[in-house]
Design a protein around this motif. Structure first.
Motif, mmCIF file in Angstrom:
data_model
loop_
_atom_site.group_PDB
_atom_site.id
_atom_site.type_symbol
_atom_site.label_atom_id
_atom_site.label_comp_id
_atom_site.label_asym_id
_atom_site.label_seq_id
_atom_site.Cartn_x
_atom_site.Cartn_y
_atom_site.Cartn_z
ATOM 1 N N UNK A 235 -8.478 4.501 0.920
ATOM 2 C CA UNK A 235 -7.837 3.185 0.964
ATOM 3 C C UNK A 235 -7.250 2.931 2.342
ATOM 4 N N UNK A 236 -6.706 3.981 2.951
ATOM 5 C CA UNK A 236 -6.153 3.851 4.291
ATOM 6 C C UNK A 236 -7.206 3.491 5.317
ATOM 7 N N UNK A 237 -8.423 3.998 5.152
ATOM 8 C CA UNK A 237 -9.510 3.660 6.065
ATOM 9 C C UNK A 237 -9.746 2.156 6.116
ATOM 10 N N UNK A 238 -9.645 1.523 4.968
ATOM 11 C CA UNK A 238 -9.876 0.078 4.930
ATOM 12 C C UNK A 238 -8.753 -0.672 5.639
ATOM 13 N N UNK A 239 -7.540 -0.154 5.556
ATOM 14 C CA UNK A 239 -6.432 -0.766 6.295
ATOM 15 C C UNK A 239 -6.632 -0.609 7.800
ATOM 16 N N UNK A 240 -7.102 0.560 8.216
ATOM 17 C CA UNK A 240 -7.395 0.782 9.634
ATOM 18 C C UNK A 240 -8.467 -0.205 10.101
ATOM 19 N N UNK A 241 -9.504 -0.369 9.308
ATOM 20 C CA UNK A 241 -10.585 -1.285 9.669
ATOM 21 C C UNK A 241 -10.077 -2.712 9.826
ATOM 22 N N UNK A 242 -9.204 -3.126 8.923
ATOM 23 C CA UNK A 242 -8.675 -4.489 9.009
ATOM 24 C C UNK A 242 -7.816 -4.668 10.257
ATOM 25 N N UNK A 243 -7.008 -3.650 10.569
ATOM 26 C CA UNK A 243 -6.173 -3.732 11.757
ATOM 27 C C UNK A 243 -6.995 -3.820 13.027
ATOM 28 N N UNK A 244 -8.025 -2.999 13.126
ATOM 29 C CA UNK A 244 -8.906 -3.051 14.291
ATOM 30 C C UNK A 244 -9.632 -4.383 14.365
ATOM 31 N N UNK A 245 -10.053 -4.885 13.217
ATOM 32 C CA UNK A 245 -10.783 -6.152 13.186
ATOM 33 C C UNK A 245 -9.938 -7.295 13.730
ATOM 34 N N UNK A 246 -8.665 -7.318 13.355
ATOM 35 C CA UNK A 246 -7.777 -8.386 13.801
ATOM 36 C C UNK A 246 -7.511 -8.322 15.300
ATOM 37 N N UNK A 247 -7.350 -7.106 15.813
ATOM 38 C CA UNK A 247 -6.956 -6.953 17.208
ATOM 39 C C UNK A 247 -8.120 -6.998 18.182
ATOM 40 N N UNK A 248 -9.273 -6.488 17.738
ATOM 41 C CA UNK A 248 -10.388 -6.351 18.679
ATOM 42 C C UNK A 248 -11.533 -7.328 18.447
ATOM 43 N N UNK A 249 -11.510 -8.049 17.350
ATOM 44 C CA UNK A 249 -12.586 -8.989 17.087
ATOM 45 C C UNK A 249 -12.771 -10.009 18.194
ATOM 46 N N UNK A 250 -11.665 -10.460 18.766
ATOM 47 C CA UNK A 250 -11.734 -11.456 19.834
ATOM 48 C C UNK A 250 -12.369 -10.900 21.108
ATOM 49 N N UNK A 251 -12.470 -9.587 21.195
ATOM 50 C CA UNK A 251 -13.056 -8.949 22.374
ATOM 51 C C UNK A 251 -14.506 -8.518 22.138
ATOM 52 N N UNK A 252 -15.081 -8.943 21.032
ATOM 53 C CA UNK A 252 -16.467 -8.602 20.753
ATOM 54 C C UNK A 252 -16.666 -7.235 20.137
ATOM 55 N N UNK A 253 -15.559 -6.633 19.640
ATOM 56 C CA UNK A 253 -15.638 -5.335 18.963
ATOM 57 C C UNK A 253 -15.285 -5.566 17.496
ATOM 58 N N UNK A 254 -16.273 -5.456 16.618
ATOM 59 C CA UNK A 254 -16.062 -5.758 15.205
ATOM 60 C C UNK A 254 -16.073 -4.493 14.364
ATOM 61 N N UNK A 255 -15.368 -4.547 13.244
ATOM 62 C CA UNK A 255 -15.188 -3.362 12.399
ATOM 63 C C UNK A 255 -15.413 -3.734 10.942
ATOM 64 N N UNK A 256 -16.071 -2.852 10.214
ATOM 65 C CA UNK A 256 -16.229 -3.049 8.761
ATOM 66 C C UNK A 256 -16.360 -1.700 8.063
ATOM 67 N N UNK A 257 -16.247 -1.736 6.740
ATOM 68 C CA UNK A 257 -16.295 -0.512 5.937
ATOM 69 C C UNK A 257 -17.448 -0.609 4.952
ATOM 70 N N UNK A 258 -18.151 0.499 4.781
ATOM 71 C CA UNK A 258 -19.157 0.626 3.732
ATOM 72 C C UNK A 258 -18.584 1.568 2.678
ATOM 73 N N UNK A 259 -18.167 0.992 1.550
ATOM 74 C CA UNK A 259 -17.577 1.790 0.469
ATOM 75 C C UNK A 259 -18.701 2.286 -0.432
ATOM 76 N N UNK A 260 -18.927 3.579 -0.390
ATOM 77 C CA UNK A 260 -20.080 4.176 -1.052
ATOM 78 C C UNK A 260 -19.708 4.717 -2.422
ATOM 79 N N UNK A 261 -20.600 4.504 -3.374
ATOM 80 C CA UNK A 261 -20.451 5.064 -4.711
ATOM 81 C C UNK A 261 -21.140 6.409 -4.813
ATOM 82 N N UNK A 262 -21.480 6.838 -6.019
ATOM 83 C CA UNK A 262 -22.092 8.157 -6.201
ATOM 84 C C UNK A 262 -23.435 8.277 -5.473
ATOM 85 N N UNK A 263 -23.630 9.395 -4.793
ATOM 86 C CA UNK A 263 -24.861 9.669 -4.065
ATOM 87 C C UNK A 263 -25.611 10.782 -4.796
#
Length: 244
Positions: free
Chosen positions: A144-172
């Motif tokens: 869950x913390x990873x998704x918060x990190x991704x959102x924080x990076x997205x807000x701060x760096x998106x304007x600079x052309x650096x985008x962030x997202x999460x792939x939440x994986x189920x059973x492999x």
């Protein structure tokens, strides 16, 4: 030319992503302290991604690149353990994975921002960030913390052309965690609307596609790759049937 960097390439998911990245246009680098023994067809960088050595390598590697993509697939799954048997030290160990993820992804975001290069970050997470596993409280909290990190990076760096997202994986299908379910596997697979677990190659292909420029506008968002497991109110075997 695009450079794809896979951190955590010694694990099941990271190895698969590195192999897939090596078979696409551009260059691929696999990073881990303990890389897989099977050939990845990618450059190997066997070091700690939180180290200054990695930081120096990164600054040099991205020079003259048109785009750089980071796939963060590191992290450990702890043994199943009840809450009462999970001391603060064990929970803190799970949180260390989150600290490492933040260190690597934030450094990558800042380095690419300073270089003025278009970049994307795909963090491989888990559906445990949305629905709890039994006996995996530390792991789920760190995911869950990873998704918060991704959102924080997205807000701060998106304007600079650096985008962030999460792939939440189920059973492999091939994971050790899944295989440990043993005789429960068929019943568990039936809980998934697709009636199967995802093969690792499908996860890797989705990750590479998700990191591409077509998904840059998904900045800060999470895509669940779980066959529909987390969208249902209850599984079909206990669902009341339609009257006609």
């Amino acid at each position: 030319m695009t450079l794809r960097i896979v951190v955590g390439a010694g694990g099941l998911v990271g190895t698969a992503i590195a192999r897939h990245a090596a078979n696409t246009d551009g260059d691929a680098v696999a990073v881990d302290l303990a890389l897989a023994t099977a050939p990845l067809s990618a450059e190997h960088l066997q070091l700690d991604a939180t180290s200054e050595d990695f930081a120096q390598w990164l600054a040099s590697a991205i020079a003259d690149r048109s785009r750089v993509e980071l796939y963060y697939a590191a992290g450990q799954v702890a043994p199943l353990c009840r809450v009462t048997d999970t001391p603060p030290a064990a929970f803190e160990k799970a949180m260390h994975d989150l600290v490492v993820a933040y260190t690597v992804t934030s450094r990558f975001a800042e380095t690419t921002r300073q270089a003025g290069i278009a970049a994307s970050i795909v963090i491989i997470g888990s559906i445990g960030a949305h629905q709890a596993h039994r006996y995996m409280i530390g792991y789920d909290a760190s995911r869950a913390g990873l998704e918060s990190v991704a959102r924080g990076l997205a807000l701060e760096y998106g304007q600079h052309g650096v985008t962030t997202r999460v792939l939440a994986v189920g059973p492999i299908a091939e994971s050790a965690t899944t295989q440990a379910d043993g005789e429960l596997l068929p019943a568990l697979a039936r809980l998934v609307p697709t009636q199967r677990y995802a093969p690792i190659d499908q996860i890797a292909a989705a990750a590479i596609a998700y990191g591409g420029p077509a998904f840059d506008y998904a900045n800060g968002h999470t895509l669940r790759l779980d066959g529909g497991l987390t969208i249902q109110l209850r599984p079909s075997d206990i669902e009341r049937r339609p009257e006609r």
